[in-house]
Design a protein around this motif. Structure first.
Motif, PDB file in Angstrom:
ATOM      1  N   ARG A 156       5.998   6.143   2.726  1.00 40.89           N
ATOM      2  CA  ARG A 156       4.129   6.010   2.032  1.00 40.89           C
ATOM      3  C   ARG A 156       4.837   4.251   1.853  1.00 40.89           C
ATOM      4  O   ARG A 156       3.924   3.863   0.057  1.00 40.89           O
ATOM      5  N   ILE A 157       4.934   3.413   2.511  1.00 49.61           N
ATOM      6  CA  ILE A 157       5.103   1.832   2.047  1.00 49.61           C
ATOM      7  C   ILE A 157       3.712   1.349   3.368  1.00 49.61           C
ATOM      8  O   ILE A 157       4.537   1.490   4.974  1.00 49.61           O
ATOM      9  N   GLY A 158       3.173   0.594   2.941  1.00 49.36           N
ATOM     10  CA  GLY A 158       2.387   0.123   4.514  1.00 49.36           C
ATOM     11  C   GLY A 158       1.941  -0.925   3.291  1.00 49.36           C
ATOM     12  O   GLY A 158       2.156  -1.479   2.036  1.00 49.36           O
ATOM     13  N   TRP A 159       1.649  -2.039   3.956  1.00 49.79           N
ATOM     14  CA  TRP A 159       0.906  -3.577   3.682  1.00 49.79           C
ATOM     15  C   TRP A 159      -0.290  -4.320   4.466  1.00 49.79           C
ATOM     16  O   TRP A 159      -0.883  -3.552   5.238  1.00 49.79           O
ATOM     17  N   VAL A 160      -1.046  -4.839   3.711  1.00 47.27           N
ATOM     18  CA  VAL A 160      -2.251  -5.615   4.173  1.00 47.27           C
ATOM     19  C   VAL A 160      -2.174  -6.808   4.023  1.00 47.27           C
ATOM     20  O   VAL A 160      -2.256  -7.229   2.299  1.00 47.27           O
ATOM     21  N   ALA A 161      -2.410  -7.385   4.734  1.00 47.26           N
ATOM     22  CA  ALA A 161      -2.668  -9.266   4.139  1.00 47.26           C
ATOM     23  C   ALA A 161      -4.062  -9.617   4.635  1.00 47.26           C
ATOM     24  O   ALA A 161      -3.876  -9.053   6.015  1.00 47.26           O
TER      25      ALA A 161
ATOM     26  N   LEU B 232       0.866  -1.346   0.137  1.00 44.41           N
ATOM     27  CA  LEU B 232      -0.296  -0.099   0.108  1.00 44.41           C
ATOM     28  C   LEU B 232       1.306   1.238  -0.155  1.00 44.41           C
ATOM     29  O   LEU B 232       2.495   0.763   0.753  1.00 44.41           O
ATOM     30  N   SER B 233       0.384   2.711  -0.046  1.00 42.98           N
ATOM     31  CA  SER B 233       0.841   3.652   0.318  1.00 42.98           C
ATOM     32  C   SER B 233       0.913   3.859   0.647  1.00 42.98           C
ATOM     33  O   SER B 233      -0.437   4.954   1.147  1.00 42.98           O
ATOM     34  N   GLY B 234       1.078   3.585   1.956  1.00 45.90           N
ATOM     35  CA  GLY B 234       0.568   3.798   3.870  1.00 45.90           C
ATOM     36  C   GLY B 234      -0.797   3.394   3.860  1.00 45.90           C
ATOM     37  O   GLY B 234      -1.163   2.252   2.892  1.00 45.90           O
ATOM     38  N   ALA B 235       0.093   3.163   5.575  1.00 45.83           N
ATOM     39  CA  ALA B 235      -1.893   1.794   5.811  1.00 45.83           C
ATOM     40  C   ALA B 235      -3.368   2.499   5.347  1.00 45.83           C
ATOM     41  O   ALA B 235      -4.104   1.533   5.521  1.00 45.83           O
TER      42      ALA B 235
ATOM     43  N   LEU C  93      -3.850 -15.489  15.207  1.00 44.33           N
ATOM     44  CA  LEU C  93      -4.634 -16.639  15.514  1.00 44.33           C
ATOM     45  C   LEU C  93      -5.840 -17.091  15.120  1.00 44.33           C
ATOM     46  O   LEU C  93      -6.712 -17.386  15.130  1.00 44.33           O
ATOM     47  N   ASP C  94      -5.662 -15.625  13.852  1.00 42.45           N
ATOM     48  CA  ASP C  94      -6.510 -16.720  13.078  1.00 42.45           C
ATOM     49  C   ASP C  94      -6.602 -17.594  11.721  1.00 42.45           C
ATOM     50  O   ASP C  94      -5.620 -18.450  11.314  1.00 42.45           O
ATOM     51  N   ARG C  95      -7.874 -18.697  12.433  1.00 49.60           N
ATOM     52  CA  ARG C  95      -7.381 -19.615  11.105  1.00 49.60           C
ATOM     53  C   ARG C  95      -8.668 -20.323  10.408  1.00 49.60           C
ATOM     54  O   ARG C  95      -9.193 -21.237   9.906  1.00 49.60           O
ATOM     55  N   ASN C  96      -9.225 -18.730  10.100  1.00 43.57           N
ATOM     56  CA  ASN C  96     -10.067 -19.202   9.161  1.00 43.57           C
ATOM     57  C   ASN C  96     -10.549 -17.794   7.455  1.00 43.57           C
ATOM     58  O   ASN C  96     -11.332 -17.899   7.395  1.00 43.57           O
ATOM     59  N   GLY C  97      -9.334 -17.379   7.824  1.00 44.33           N
ATOM     60  CA  GLY C  97      -9.469 -16.547   7.363  1.00 44.33           C
ATOM     61  C   GLY C  97     -10.486 -15.072   7.314  1.00 44.33           C
ATOM     62  O   GLY C  97     -10.558 -14.076   6.253  1.00 44.33           O
ATOM     63  N   GLN C  98     -10.211 -14.752   8.941  1.00 48.44           N
ATOM     64  CA  GLN C  98     -11.597 -14.482   9.382  1.00 48.44           C
ATOM     65  C   GLN C  98     -10.755 -12.726   9.599  1.00 48.44           C
ATOM     66  O   GLN C  98     -11.324 -11.014   9.078  1.00 48.44           O
ATOM     67  N   VAL C  99      -8.949 -12.492   9.546  1.00 46.39           N
ATOM     68  CA  VAL C  99      -8.377 -11.181   9.758  1.00 46.39           C
ATOM     69  C   VAL C  99      -7.841 -10.645   8.935  1.00 46.39           C
ATOM     70  O   VAL C  99      -6.699 -10.910   7.734  1.00 46.39           O
ATOM     71  N   LEU C 100      -8.154  -9.322   8.744  1.00 45.88           N
ATOM     72  CA  LEU C 100      -7.381  -8.032   7.622  1.00 45.88           C
ATOM     73  C   LEU C 100      -6.769  -8.077   8.753  1.00 45.88           C
ATOM     74  O   LEU C 100      -6.585  -7.527   8.993  1.00 45.88           O
ATOM     75  N   HIS C 101      -5.206  -7.961   7.860  1.00 44.68           N
ATOM     76  CA  HIS C 101      -3.512  -7.332   9.234  1.00 44.68           C
ATOM     77  C   HIS C 101      -3.659  -5.725   7.981  1.00 44.68           C
ATOM     78  O   HIS C 101      -2.920  -6.362   7.320  1.00 44.68           O
ATOM     79  N   LEU C 102      -3.298  -4.809   8.989  1.00 40.51           N
ATOM     80  CA  LEU C 102      -2.377  -3.287   8.480  1.00 40.51           C
ATOM     81  C   LEU C 102      -1.216  -3.600   9.311  1.00 40.51           C
ATOM     82  O   LEU C 102      -0.846  -3.483  10.297  1.00 40.51           O
TER      83      LEU C 102
END
Length: 501
Positions: free
Chosen positions: A350-355, A205-208, A329-338
């Motif tokens: 200006r570097i971020g990411w989402v997983a 991302l261009s920042g979180a 702790l996520d086992r179900n693809g429930q969480v997006l992490h920034l």
């Protein structure tokens, strides 16, 4: 003291007409449009129609707030918008009056006609002021949410950039997910925190903050509800609200977001997701403990409620590392992490990411390609090398030491100057002390008074519109000598305003 002239009969009649018209109108609490924007729009319409003519006096702010059923700070924000448009003006000893029609010196069809018409809401007036004033070097910035320039790794980054000149530079676009080299480096970095996310599950991302914007535009239906802590950083920006998404605040305690009653609140609001900053929350600095994290994951999983985890501060622990991120702790693809490099290495990269799940990440990548066609290729290359070479780990170790010293200094200064004036807790990481004043104060007035004294504050009403007791104090930006000077001066201002209120 000079006596004010009595209102003429016509002036009294006009004032009564304002009060009468407000008796028939209220801002919509369920509207995605902020309440202060609704009020400003209603006032603009009254002025434009001629119902409120030039020179007409408006009721005092407290009376307007009472009539509209809102906080005075909300009225102040609305009047600030109107003043910026030239529609109202304050007169010495004469209150606030209608100044005339909206300024339209430009010919028909001017871009200025569209300034207030876009779908993205403007920042709060105080936030706009802060964004401008942060670049004035004479001000002491006591609330800024970024590291001071001297805490950033200038020499290390200069070395990284020098090394890059010996490589083939990426001057073309990157692929939609971002540089594969950087995604591999981010994947490895996330693995150090317990998060298992391969390169295909990561979007650069261009920042979180862009991640929040992409999620609001690409994943949520208009009118969707988002649950989040209250207070929260998200109340100071309009990324979700501008997409027609409604925010519903949840209470916090010293252990983080309170999960009791979450099921009922999610059902009542038909919540689409839950947003949380579990590690060193902005603005409170609270760290959600391991047990509360497990409770939250269990309850949201049972509800089928997706979670957006903002991990901007999780590397900035000062005493002991935080518990595992929710994504770990996520086992179900429930969480997006920034995640982001802005809070530690370089806001300017200006570097971020989402997983998250690959299908979701591809959807967000498609939206990103439609907005900016990818983050800077050169910034991505620098960030990749920064992570690959171990620079990030070494720098954050050194940064923690400095932040710990500044935190301890701020706590010492608060004990010295704010004893009896406020309460606070010792943050175990991040940038912030959440100061609770012993008695409520008009925070917009405190902001203006402090600014006149050379102090730039982040007041609690930015993160909770109803707040009249909190200040977000940052130990990450002002120098030690600046903290000593600023905290002493701030305490005197609070003491003085407390005597007057």
């Amino acid at each position: 003291m000079q006596n004010r002239p009595p209102l003429s009969g016509s002036s009294r009649d006009r004032l009564r007409s304002v009060v009468a018209s407000l008796a028939d109108w209220r801002p919509e609490r369920d509207s995605p449009l902020p309440i202060y924007v609704q009020i400003a729009g209603y006032f603009r319409a009254k002025i434009a129609s001629g119902d409120w003519p030039e020179g007409m006096k408006l009721p005092p702010q407290r009376e307007l707030a009472h009539q509209l059923g809102v906080n005075r700070s909300t009225v102040v924000a609305a009047l600030g918008q109107l003043a910026a448009l030239g529609l109202i003006e304050g007169r010495q000893g004469g209150g606030t009056r209608v100044a005339g029609k909206e300024r339209t010196q430009e010919p028909a069809g001017s871009w200025n006609d569209y300034v207030e018409e876009g779908i993205h809401y403007p920042n709060l007036p105080t936030v706009q002021a802060i964004n401008r004033l942060e670049f004035r070097p004479e001000l002491l910035r006591l609330g800024t949410g970024e590291p001071a320039p001297e805490l950033l790794p200038g020499e290390q980054m200069r070395s990284i950039l020098a090394d890059l000149t010996r490589e083939v530079l990426p001057l073309a676009y990157e692929e939609p997910l971002g540089s594969l080299r950087l995604r591999r480096a981010v994947s490895k970095e996330l693995g150090r925190t317990g998060i298992q996310a391969g390169p295909s599950s990561i979007l650069i991302l261009s920042g979180a903050l862009q991640g929040i914007q992409l999620i609001s535009l690409g994943l949520l239906p208009k009118g969707a509800a988002v649950l989040l802590e209250k207070p929260s950083y998200l109340y100071s920006i309009h990324s979700f609200q501008s997409a027609g998404v409604k925010l519903h605040g949840l209470p916090m305690d010293e252990r983080g977001l309170v999960t009791e009653g979450l099921e009922a609140r999610a059902a009542r609001t038909k919540a689409a997701l839950l947003y949380t900053i579990p590690s060193f929350h902005n603005p409170t600095g609270i760290l959600m403990d391991a047990e509360r994290r497990r409770e939250l994951m269990e309850k949201t999983a049972a509800l089928g409620l997706p979670v957006l985890e903002d991990g901007a501060y999780q590397d900035l622990w000062l005493d002991t590392p935080p518990p595992l991120p929710l994504k770990a702790l996520d086992r179900n693809g429930q969480v997006l992490h920034l995640g982001t490099l802005s809070k530690s290495a370089s806001p300017g990269l200006r570097i971020g990411w989402v997983a998250g799940p690959e299908q979701v990440i591809r959807r967000l990548a498609d939206i990103k390609m439609q907005t900016d066609y990818g983050a800077s290729s050169l910034s991505q290359l620098a960030a990749a090398k920064w992570l690959e070479d171990g620079c990030h780990e070494r720098h954050t170790d050194a940064l923690r030491l400095t932040l710990r010293q500044r935190r301890d200094l701020m706590l010492e200064l608060l004990e010295r100057h704010f004893a009896g004036l406020a309460e606070w807790s010792k943050p175990s990481g991040g940038f912030y002390v959440w100061l609770r004043l012993s008695k409520p104060l008009p925070l917009p007035k405190l902001f203006r008074t402090a600014l006149a004294e050379g102090l730039l504050l982040n007041t609690g009403d930015l993160y909770d519109r109803s707040d009249a007791r909190h200040l977000r104090l940052s130990y990450a930006y002002a120098s030690p000598s600046g903290l000593e000077q600023g905290i002493a001066k701030l305490a005197e201002l609070v003491r003085r305003m407390g005597r007057l209120s």
